[in-house]
Design a protein around this motif. Structure first.
Motif, PDB file in Angstrom:
ATOM      1  N   ARG A 209       0.864  -1.183   0.000  1.00 15.48           N
ATOM      2  CA  ARG A 209       0.000   0.000   0.000  1.00 15.48           C
ATOM      3  C   ARG A 209       0.898   1.229   0.000  1.00 15.48           C
ATOM      4  NH1 ARG A 209      -4.813   2.574   2.636  1.00 15.48           N
ATOM      5  NH2 ARG A 209      -5.948   0.639   2.546  1.00 15.48           N
ATOM      6  N   PRO A 210       0.793   2.113  -1.016  1.00 16.49           N
ATOM      7  CA  PRO A 210       1.698   3.253  -1.109  1.00 16.49           C
ATOM      8  C   PRO A 210       1.619   4.132   0.130  1.00 16.49           C
ATOM      9  CG  PRO A 210       0.418   3.002  -3.122  1.00 16.49           C
ATOM     10  CD  PRO A 210      -0.171   2.063  -2.118  1.00 16.49           C
ATOM     11  N   LEU A 211       2.779   4.617   0.550  1.00 16.98           N
ATOM     12  CA  LEU A 211       2.832   5.530   1.681  1.00 16.98           C
ATOM     13  C   LEU A 211       2.351   6.908   1.250  1.00 16.98           C
ATOM     14  CD1 LEU A 211       6.331   4.469   3.028  1.00 16.98           C
ATOM     15  CD2 LEU A 211       4.135   3.896   4.034  1.00 16.98           C
ATOM     16  N   ASP A 212       1.561   7.558   2.086  1.00 17.87           N
ATOM     17  CA  ASP A 212       1.113   8.904   1.800  1.00 17.87           C
ATOM     18  C   ASP A 212       2.268   9.878   1.946  1.00 17.87           C
ATOM     19  OD1 ASP A 212      -1.497   8.020   1.462  1.00 17.87           O
ATOM     20  OD2 ASP A 212      -1.964   8.237   3.600  1.00 17.87           O
ATOM     21  N   GLN A 213       2.095  11.068   1.338  1.00 18.94           N
ATOM     22  CA  GLN A 213       3.076  12.126   1.536  1.00 18.94           C
ATOM     23  C   GLN A 213       3.207  12.452   3.026  1.00 18.94           C
ATOM     24  OE1 GLN A 213       4.743  13.757  -1.325  1.00 18.94           O
ATOM     25  NE2 GLN A 213       3.966  11.832  -2.106  1.00 18.94           N
ATOM     26  N   SER A 214       2.074  12.376   3.740  1.00 21.31           N
ATOM     27  CA  SER A 214       2.107  12.661   5.176  1.00 21.31           C
ATOM     28  C   SER A 214       2.973  11.650   5.921  1.00 21.31           C
ATOM     29  CB  SER A 214       0.690  12.655   5.746  1.00 21.31           C
ATOM     30  OG  SER A 214       0.046  11.418   5.494  1.00 21.31           O
ATOM     31  N   ASP A 215       2.906  10.368   5.504  1.00 22.36           N
ATOM     32  CA  ASP A 215       3.724   9.334   6.144  1.00 22.36           C
ATOM     33  C   ASP A 215       5.204   9.642   5.965  1.00 22.36           C
ATOM     34  OD1 ASP A 215       1.384   7.867   6.701  1.00 22.36           O
ATOM     35  OD2 ASP A 215       1.473   6.916   4.738  1.00 22.36           O
ATOM     36  N   LEU A 216       5.579   9.972   4.730  1.00 21.03           N
ATOM     37  CA  LEU A 216       6.988  10.210   4.415  1.00 21.03           C
ATOM     38  C   LEU A 216       7.516  11.450   5.122  1.00 21.03           C
ATOM     39  CD1 LEU A 216       6.730   9.399   0.615  1.00 21.03           C
ATOM     40  CD2 LEU A 216       7.989   8.057   2.299  1.00 21.03           C
ATOM     41  N   ILE A 217       6.719  12.509   5.146  1.00 20.19           N
ATOM     42  CA  ILE A 217       7.181  13.749   5.782  1.00 20.19           C
ATOM     43  C   ILE A 217       7.285  13.573   7.290  1.00 20.19           C
ATOM     44  CG2 ILE A 217       6.509  16.137   6.274  1.00 20.19           C
ATOM     45  CD1 ILE A 217       5.375  16.247   3.418  1.00 20.19           C
ATOM     46  N   ARG A 218       6.266  12.984   7.907  1.00 17.26           N
ATOM     47  CA  ARG A 218       6.322  12.752   9.350  1.00 17.26           C
ATOM     48  C   ARG A 218       7.522  11.895   9.717  1.00 17.26           C
ATOM     49  NH1 ARG A 218       1.486  10.549  10.007  1.00 17.26           N
ATOM     50  NH2 ARG A 218       2.316   8.464   9.617  1.00 17.26           N
ATOM     51  N   ASN A 219       7.766  10.863   8.915  1.00 17.30           N
ATOM     52  CA  ASN A 219       8.900   9.985   9.173  1.00 17.30           C
ATOM     53  C   ASN A 219      10.217  10.730   9.052  1.00 17.30           C
ATOM     54  OD1 ASN A 219      11.069   8.099   7.754  1.00 17.30           O
ATOM     55  ND2 ASN A 219       9.872   6.874   9.186  1.00 17.30           N
ATOM     56  N   TYR A 220      10.350  11.533   8.002  1.00 14.67           N
ATOM     57  CA  TYR A 220      11.597  12.273   7.767  1.00 14.67           C
ATOM     58  C   TYR A 220      11.890  13.233   8.917  1.00 14.67           C
ATOM     59  CZ  TYR A 220      14.863  15.566   5.623  1.00 14.67           C
ATOM     60  OH  TYR A 220      15.941  16.383   5.365  1.00 14.67           O
ATOM     61  N   VAL A 221      10.855  13.879   9.424  1.00 13.02           N
ATOM     62  CA  VAL A 221      11.048  14.869  10.480  1.00 13.02           C
ATOM     63  C   VAL A 221      11.326  14.211  11.825  1.00 13.02           C
ATOM     64  CG1 VAL A 221       9.907  16.690  11.817  1.00 13.02           C
ATOM     65  CG2 VAL A 221       9.683  16.645   9.336  1.00 13.02           C
TER      66      VAL A 221
END
Length: 582
Positions: A209-221
């Motif tokens: 299931r593709p990760l949302d932009q929100s998932d990637l940004i929250r993870n990066y931060v």
């Protein structure tokens, strides 16, 4: 990194705990996905020729060293959807066995399932749980596993999927259990200090299931921070931001970040490149411990502004709430990047909330006038992307007005003469949002607004190309030309609750019938009701009167500030140079 193929049940066994870090997305599997999993489990459970069934990977690393006899804690980088779903299914099986006293095998009872796969026996509190989810889902899963009532603010996905499993397990418990025992995963154990969880997390975006932009940004931060910093940032800013968006978080956060980055960078950002743009062009160098709080705080405050832009009901200021509802009804989101900037300016004290209302109303007038005048829409995104960067903060509101008035020819704010001419003469089908336009004309000056959604659009001169002889006489000798050129103009359109009754009736009958123009409570019908004949003069007379109202509803801004009009070529060069300098 150590990857091994193992049985899912084997992964869950032992005195250990899998924890979903706060930077992971909430549990999100739907009923359809759970039904597909059940279907697959039943099939493999019935097939004696298939010894195993692969369902994906679980990627994790051990949070810290543990003493002998204590609970090992693993942070899950990928696989929480599968782990959570299987815990819910195993709990549904355990409940069924407890209620019906039917062990799956001589040693597989409800208590055995619970102690082996769901809880850490003799532990209390969080340590009792074999799986801990993030804040939004945690308490609901604990309540399910412990057999307690669900919390009032429950996780809908956890609750709904567990209810599905409780219904489904009654069908064939033995088959489901045989299938579950065959489930295999690739267990990927990362080495702390050696493997880079962030890079692995990003690579997982291409599978499952593709990760949302929100998932990637929250993870990066958040991922690279020490746990106390993670907790403080999540509890203080990120979770309140998620709560502000509510159920729209997963869908709206990416749109917020697109508009936020567009505002900050002064050029449009593609929704599909939000994460990469955030990472490389905006947040680079700002995720270190000393700077990350300022970054997250900035996102949080702008997110609260954005929520009010998209969900005006959450705005406390009545005038601003109404103005934002109006803009939302236009369904034109190109202005959001600049409005984020305007909201921030108001919050910083550069203008009052009343001033912000004026700004929103100016944007509405600008968009409406351009739509009526058939001006191109392809300039709007760039206009609003850079708009806030070209304002003078000394008198913010006056600067906004001057900026609108200085826009070049292709981006111009149409003046009254141009607007009136198009308003009267153009086919209103080309305006778009005709109900929006008629609603504003009807409700201008009213304290008690009329809900036009209860009415339908009425062509006073009928649409039927085969006009009756009565209508031909009504329109005069040039009836063909009048019908062709003025049928869909604003002068010939109104609102009624009696569209079917009026149909193609002659004008006099439309006026006099019950619910007709004479007895109509709709103000738009006043001039129609007083007309003795419906012909070109009557249509133009009414259109001219409606144009008088339209220029008041959507006025051109006025200001004492000096206005220097920049032609479009110069304007594009200015914006290009500003982007380079920044």
């Amino acid at each position: 990194m150590k990857a091994t193929e193992t049985k899912l049940l084997g992964l869950l066994e032992g005195r250990q705990q899998f924890t979903i870090p706060i930077y992971q997305r909430p549990y999100s599997w739907t009923l359809d996905e759970c039904q597909r999993l059940l279907h697959d489990i039943r099939q493999v459970g019935q097939d004696d020729t298939r010894p195993t069934y692969f369902i994906g990977s679980v990627v994790y690393f051990e949070e810290e060293a543990h003493a002998i006899g204590t609970i090992r804690n693993f942070l899950v980088i990928d696989g929480q959807q599968r782990l959570t779903t299987m815990v819910l299914l195993l709990k549904a099986l355990a409940n069924y066995l407890a209620q019906h006293g039917e062990p799956l095998q001589s040693d597989t009872t409800s208590e055995e399932l619970t102690d082996t796969y769901l809880t850490n026996r003799l532990k209390q509190g969080d340590l009792l749980q074999r799986l801990l989810l993030t804040k939004r889902d945690k308490e609901t899963l604990i309540a399910v596993v412990n057999g307690n009532p669900l919390p009032s603010q429950k996780s809908e996905r956890v609750a709904a999927n567990f209810a599905l499993f409780e219904r489904e397990v009654a069908g064939d418990v033995a088959t489901l259990w045989e299938g579950i025992k065959k489930l295999m995963v690739v267990s990927v154990a990362l080495q702390s200090g050696v493997d880079n969880p962030q890079l692995i997390f990003e690579s997982l975006n291409s599978t499952g299931r593709p990760l949302d932009q929100s998932d990637l940004i929250r993870n990066y931060v958040l991922m690279g921070q020490l746990k106390p910093v993670q907790d403080a940032l999540y509890d203080g800013y990120w979770y309140p931001m998620e709560a502000a968006f509510g159920d729209a978080y997963s869908s709206m956060f990416g749109e917020f970040m697109r508009d936020f980055l567009t505002m900050k960078l002064g050029s449009t950002v593609n929704i599909w490149t939000v994460y990469q743009t955030f990472k490389t062009d905006y947040a680079a160098g700002r995720v270190q411990a000393e700077q990350v709080e300022g970054l997250v705080k900035e996102l949080y405050y702008h997110a609260t502004y954005y929520v009010r832009l998209r969900q005006p009901e959450k705005e406390e200021h009545a005038g601003l709430r109404d103005a934002l509802k109006q803009l939302r009804n236009l369904e034109i989101g190109v202005a959001y990047p600049y409005l984020l900037s305007a909201y921030a300016a108001s919050a910083a004290g550069q203008m009052s909330k009343e001033g912000l209302v004026e700004v929103v109303q100016m944007i509405e007038a600008y968009l409406m006038r351009r739509a009526v005048c058939a001006l191109p829409t392809n300039t709007l995104s760039n206009t609003f992307a850079s708009f806030g960067r070209q304002l003078n903060g000394d008198d913010y509101l006056a600067s906004v007005k001057a900026r609108f008035l200085s826009l070049g020819w292709a981006r111009r704010f149409p003046k009254d003469e141009e607007f009136r001419r198009s308003f009267i003469e153009r086919n209103s089908y080309h305006f778009g949002k005709r109900k929006f336009l008629l609603s504003n004309l009807e409700n201008y000056g009213r304290k008690e607004r009329v809900n036009v959604s209860e009415y339908t659009l009425e062509h006073i001169m009928p649409q039927n190309k085969n006009l009756s002889e009565a209508w031909q006489r009504e329109l005069g000798d040039d009836w063909v030309t009048v019908h062709d050129e003025y049928l869909h103009t604003i002068g010939n359109l109104t609102l009624t609750g009696y569209n079917s009754e009026m149909s193609d009736r002659p004008f006099a009958e439309k006026k006099a019938l019950e619910g007709g123009f004479v007895g109509s409570p709709i103000r738009l019908n006043k001039l129609v009701a007083t007309a003795t004949q419906w012909n070109l003069d009557a249509i133009l007379h009414r259109a001219d009167a409606l144009a008088d109202i339209a220029v008041k509803i959507w006025p051109v801004p006025t200001t004492d500030e000096p206005v220097i009009t920049i032609d479009d070529v110069e304007e594009e060069l200015v914006e290009e140079n500003e982007s380079i300098e920044d």
